[in-house]
Design an enzyme around this catalytic site. Structure first.
Site, PDB file in Angstrom:
ATOM      1  N   GLU A  92       0.817   5.744   0.472  1.00 26.71           N
ATOM      2  CA  GLU A  92       0.115   7.001   0.747  1.00 26.71           C
ATOM      3  C   GLU A  92       0.775   8.074  -0.108  1.00 26.71           C
ATOM      4  O   GLU A  92       1.978   8.005  -0.397  1.00 26.71           O
ATOM      5  CB  GLU A  92       0.185   7.372   2.227  1.00 26.71           C
ATOM      6  CG  GLU A  92      -0.458   6.369   3.168  1.00 26.71           C
ATOM      7  CD  GLU A  92      -1.946   6.175   2.943  1.00 26.71           C
ATOM      8  OE1 GLU A  92      -2.586   7.075   2.348  1.00 26.71           O
ATOM      9  OE2 GLU A  92      -2.481   5.130   3.368  1.00 26.71           O
ATOM     10  N   ASP A 134       0.857  -1.193   0.000  1.00 25.92           N
ATOM     11  CA  ASP A 134       0.000   0.000   0.000  1.00 25.92           C
ATOM     12  C   ASP A 134       0.891   1.240   0.000  1.00 25.92           C
ATOM     13  O   ASP A 134       2.041   1.188   0.468  1.00 25.92           O
ATOM     14  CB  ASP A 134      -0.924   0.015   1.225  1.00 25.92           C
ATOM     15  CG  ASP A 134      -1.906   1.183   1.178  1.00 25.92           C
ATOM     16  OD1 ASP A 134      -2.600   1.320   0.160  1.00 25.92           O
ATOM     17  OD2 ASP A 134      -1.961   1.957   2.152  1.00 25.92           O
ATOM     18  N   HIS A 157      -4.522  10.587   5.975  1.00 29.87           N
ATOM     19  CA  HIS A 157      -3.449   9.754   6.521  1.00 29.87           C
ATOM     20  C   HIS A 157      -2.659  10.403   7.656  1.00 29.87           C
ATOM     21  O   HIS A 157      -1.872   9.734   8.333  1.00 29.87           O
ATOM     22  CB  HIS A 157      -2.477   9.304   5.428  1.00 29.87           C
ATOM     23  CG  HIS A 157      -1.980  10.399   4.531  1.00 29.87           C
ATOM     24  ND1 HIS A 157      -1.319  11.520   4.997  1.00 29.87           N
ATOM     25  CD2 HIS A 157      -2.015  10.518   3.176  1.00 29.87           C
ATOM     26  CE1 HIS A 157      -0.972  12.283   3.974  1.00 29.87           C
ATOM     27  NE2 HIS A 157      -1.399  11.719   2.855  1.00 29.87           N
ATOM     28  N   HIS A 174      -5.524   6.312   7.729  1.00 30.62           N
ATOM     29  CA  HIS A 174      -4.866   5.445   6.763  1.00 30.62           C
ATOM     30  C   HIS A 174      -3.366   5.461   7.035  1.00 30.62           C
ATOM     31  O   HIS A 174      -2.794   6.494   7.359  1.00 30.62           O
ATOM     32  CB  HIS A 174      -5.124   5.935   5.333  1.00 30.62           C
ATOM     33  CG  HIS A 174      -6.524   5.700   4.874  1.00 30.62           C
ATOM     34  ND1 HIS A 174      -6.824   5.221   3.622  1.00 30.62           N
ATOM     35  CD2 HIS A 174      -7.709   5.873   5.502  1.00 30.62           C
ATOM     36  CE1 HIS A 174      -8.134   5.110   3.495  1.00 30.62           C
ATOM     37  NE2 HIS A 174      -8.692   5.519   4.630  1.00 30.62           N
ATOM     38  N   ASP A 187      -2.292  -0.647   6.699  1.00 27.31           N
ATOM     39  CA  ASP A 187      -3.256  -1.054   5.672  1.00 27.31           C
ATOM     40  C   ASP A 187      -2.771  -2.289   4.922  1.00 27.31           C
ATOM     41  O   ASP A 187      -3.576  -3.157   4.548  1.00 27.31           O
ATOM     42  CB  ASP A 187      -3.499   0.093   4.690  1.00 27.31           C
ATOM     43  CG  ASP A 187      -4.393   1.178   5.284  1.00 27.31           C
ATOM     44  OD1 ASP A 187      -4.761   1.052   6.472  1.00 27.31           O
ATOM     45  OD2 ASP A 187      -4.720   2.143   4.577  1.00 27.31           O
ATOM     46  N   GLU A 206      -6.274  17.983   2.200  1.00 20.69           N
ATOM     47  CA  GLU A 206      -7.269  16.901   2.143  1.00 20.69           C
ATOM     48  C   GLU A 206      -6.609  15.547   2.368  1.00 20.69           C
ATOM     49  O   GLU A 206      -7.193  14.662   3.015  1.00 20.69           O
ATOM     50  CB  GLU A 206      -7.976  16.905   0.783  1.00 20.69           C
ATOM     51  CG  GLU A 206      -8.845  18.120   0.519  1.00 20.69           C
ATOM     52  CD  GLU A 206      -8.043  19.315  -0.001  1.00 20.69           C
ATOM     53  OE1 GLU A 206      -6.792  19.211  -0.106  1.00 20.69           O
ATOM     54  OE2 GLU A 206      -8.666  20.347  -0.307  1.00 20.69           O
TER      55      GLU A 206
END
Length: 259
Positions: free
Chosen positions: A15, A13, A68, A164, A169, A63
């Site tokens: 970010e 995963d 995260h 997140h 994750d 945003e």
């Protein structure tokens, strides 16, 4: 005896600095700021992980920070992508990558690789890529299939997922993927072993000799308190598994036969 084929999977995963507007490609200017990956070999979590934060060449959108929690201040002393690229490539090269909404993460990875002085091959050429989101949509059509929804559906604890995070994750997705593709293969930890013995019976006489002492076996029956505790545990498993507890189903079928 044939050697067991080694199947290496990496659940991954990322970010990023932002979500590209209107589903656009990452080339509009966003970057990876965190990578988390978990190694699975032959359906067993090995405990080996890869995790890094990355300083991007731009600021993180507000945003995205709300999703995260990774701030620009936090990333100031982190390495840039070029500094971690070789280590990251060594971890994923040749593996099957399991990624939820794989096109998103793979596009970002390929973009970051393209900025390197000696860019490697595209991710899909170095690895097999499996999109667990597409798998989930085929298994559960018409339902929500984000990570939280799948955890709830499959009885997987995601209570630590307040924000997140790439490594968390990836760890949760590893549990989700293994459940979606066959469930747990063992209830034992890596250091636990069960000793087993086996015998080859060549004749009826040998079989009779083996079973002759069955009448001497001591049977210890559970008391009322133990039975109640057992039933309470089965009810908890039934609830957590969303009605997929095999022991409960077996007890129901046996009761229907006896009645």
């Amino acid at each position: 005896m044939t050697e067991e084929k080694i199947i290496r999977q990496v659940v991954l995963d990322t970010e990023t600095t932002g979500m590209n507007m209107a589903g656009g490609p990452p080339q509009i200017g966003h970057n990876i700021i965190e990578i988390g990956a978990v190694e699975v070999i032959n359906r067993r979590l090995t405990g080996r992980t890869y995790h890094v934060y990355i300083k991007p060449p731009r600021n993180v959108d507000e945003e995205a920070i709300a999703v995260h929690g990774i701030t620009n201040e936090f990333l100031q002393d982190k390495p840039v992508f070029a500094d971690i690229a070789d280590e990251f490539l060594d971890f994923i090269k040749g593996a099957e990558l399991i990624i939820h909404n794989a096109p998103f993460d793979v596009a970002f990875m390929d973009q970051e690789f393209s900025y390197l002085p000696n860019p490697p091959a595209k991710t899909s050429e170095m690895c097999t890529v499996t999109d667990s989101l597409q798998m989930a949509r085929k298994m559960y059509p018409g339902k929500r299939n984000n990570l939280d929804a799948l955890c709830d559906r499959l009885g997987i604890d995601n209570s630590k997922r307040v924000l997140h995070g790439a490594l968390l994750d990836a760890e949760i997705l590893a549990d989700v993927f293994l459940m979606m593709t066959g469930g747990q293969i063992s209830l034992l930890g890596e250091e636990e072993e069960v000793e087993t013995t086996s015998a080859v019976v060549d004749s009826e006489e040998e079989f009779s000799a083996i079973t002759l002492n069955a009448d001497d076996a001591i049977i210890l029956k559970a008391n009322t308190e133990e039975e109640e505790s057992h039933l309470a545990l089965l009810k908890l498993i039934e609830k957590k598994s969303k009605g997929n507890c095999l022991w409960t189903k077996a007890m129901t079928e046996e009761s229907e036969i006896l009645n």
